[in-house]
Design an enzyme around this catalytic site. Sequence first.
Site, PDB file in Angstrom:
ATOM      1  N   TYR A   1     -50.395  58.746  -7.180  1.00  0.00           N
ATOM      2  CA  TYR A   1     -49.476  59.670  -6.534  1.00  0.00           C
ATOM      3  C   TYR A   1     -48.305  60.008  -7.457  1.00  0.00           C
ATOM      4  O   TYR A   1     -48.169  61.116  -7.945  1.00  0.00           O
ATOM      5  CB  TYR A   1     -48.914  59.081  -5.238  1.00  0.00           C
ATOM      6  CG  TYR A   1     -49.903  58.652  -4.193  1.00  0.00           C
ATOM      7  CD1 TYR A   1     -51.214  59.112  -4.184  1.00  0.00           C
ATOM      8  CD2 TYR A   1     -49.516  57.781  -3.174  1.00  0.00           C
ATOM      9  CE1 TYR A   1     -52.109  58.714  -3.194  1.00  0.00           C
ATOM     10  CE2 TYR A   1     -50.394  57.389  -2.178  1.00  0.00           C
ATOM     11  CZ  TYR A   1     -51.692  57.840  -2.194  1.00  0.00           C
ATOM     12  OH  TYR A   1     -52.562  57.446  -1.217  1.00  0.00           O
ATOM     13  N   SER A   2     -47.420  59.020  -7.669  1.00  0.00           N
ATOM     14  CA  SER A   2     -46.143  59.261  -8.352  1.00  0.00           C
ATOM     15  C   SER A   2     -46.334  59.670  -9.806  1.00  0.00           C
ATOM     16  O   SER A   2     -47.286  59.252 -10.475  1.00  0.00           O
ATOM     17  CB  SER A   2     -45.269  58.008  -8.289  1.00  0.00           C
ATOM     18  OG  SER A   2     -44.924  57.701  -6.966  1.00  0.00           O
TER      19      SER A   2
ATOM     20  N   GLU B   1     -50.108  53.185   4.282  1.00  0.00           N
ATOM     21  CA  GLU B   1     -49.427  52.318   3.315  1.00  0.00           C
ATOM     22  C   GLU B   1     -48.110  51.796   3.876  1.00  0.00           C
ATOM     23  O   GLU B   1     -47.769  50.618   3.708  1.00  0.00           O
ATOM     24  CB  GLU B   1     -49.182  53.093   2.015  1.00  0.00           C
ATOM     25  CG  GLU B   1     -48.575  52.238   0.915  1.00  0.00           C
ATOM     26  CD  GLU B   1     -48.404  52.997  -0.392  1.00  0.00           C
ATOM     27  OE1 GLU B   1     -47.936  52.370  -1.366  1.00  0.00           O
ATOM     28  OE2 GLU B   1     -48.715  54.205  -0.445  1.00  0.00           O
TER      29      GLU B   1
END
Length: 394
Positions: free
Chosen positions: A114-115, A230
């Site tokens: 993701y990041s 999450e």
Amino acid sequence: MSEERIFDEVRLWLADNWREDTYAGDDGRLRWRRMVHEAGYAVPGWPSGEGGLGLDTETAKQVERAFKQAGAPGSGQDRTNIAANTVRQYGTPTLKAALLDDLVTGAAVTCLLYSEPGAGSDLAAVRTRARRDGDQYHVAGQKVWTSRAMEADYGLLLARTDWEVPKHAGLSFLIIPMKQPGIDIRPIHQINGESHFNEVFLDNALVPADHLLSDEGDGWRVINTALAYERLIMAEGAAERRASGKDGHADLIALARRHDRLADPCIRRDIAQAIAWRRLNKWNAARAKRIAAAGGVSPLMSLGKLAMSRILHNDARVMRAIIGSSALCDGPEQADAQDANFRTLHAYMNSIGGGTDQIQRNIIAEKILGLPREIEIDRTIPFKDSLALAPRRS
């Protein structure tokens, strides 16, 4: 089926089948998890046609309770397995048939891509590019803070497929095979001595087109579902369990007794507050689970994750207060101090993973309290035009 009946049924099944020494090692654990899945106990809340038992949330929890009581792994994947739940919800029938069993049993290890260096708190600003060419996507870009990247078979990838639309609308969510030449993984060395996270560089990495979850451009909706799972996991203290190797919080009362501090009224007050915060967060998590089981994405998960960050940082603070000046020490000969110091550093993992504490506060403010959104000047313009507004990275 009543909660008592399912608990007794699972308990008897475990008594007949679970032997820790029989299922030791990687091969043994995999055989055991497959057996659990075949019995329907890995994902008891999923419908029977998808490998579950079709149980409601409270009844499914009894399956987990029986497994926990027996010390057996494998249950609860219907709420703790991010990849399996996301693929189940958004994958094509072909993709689900190919991957779901391996994701549930752990035969396929996954990581979260993701990041990025310039898109951490604002995931809608990711620049990793996925370009479709026939029956596959070509992916180029960089991800950071990725756990388990070295061992992962698949990555849950958020990438940009359209640069001509606003940032939230141009994202897609893909399941990328990790064992390929176009992926370079580099460990990040952390302050607590671990290398739990990694940088991941993608250079013409390939993804089969049928590994797209939902539709092109629907990635923002998919990732919010994945993040909700999450956050629910982290709200229950997953980062804490990784730190301590056990469920539950540090036994602050026992620690205070060991250091002869239990009679101190300030220490007693702090311990009572720590226990109260945990109890409150447990109730909040139960509410969030019920909403998730009904197919919703609840902002309560953000509240639980933020609360767990406060709990972990506070527990470490109370531990240091109990130990006193010896908390300045470290090493195996100072076990309590070493544990307190590790927990102090490790607590930041919960404050960052799954969206920072600051992002959770924004979600709570907007979705729970009904406060106005922050101004985003790039929210409604094509993403390619918003790049000129972003500060340059040196």
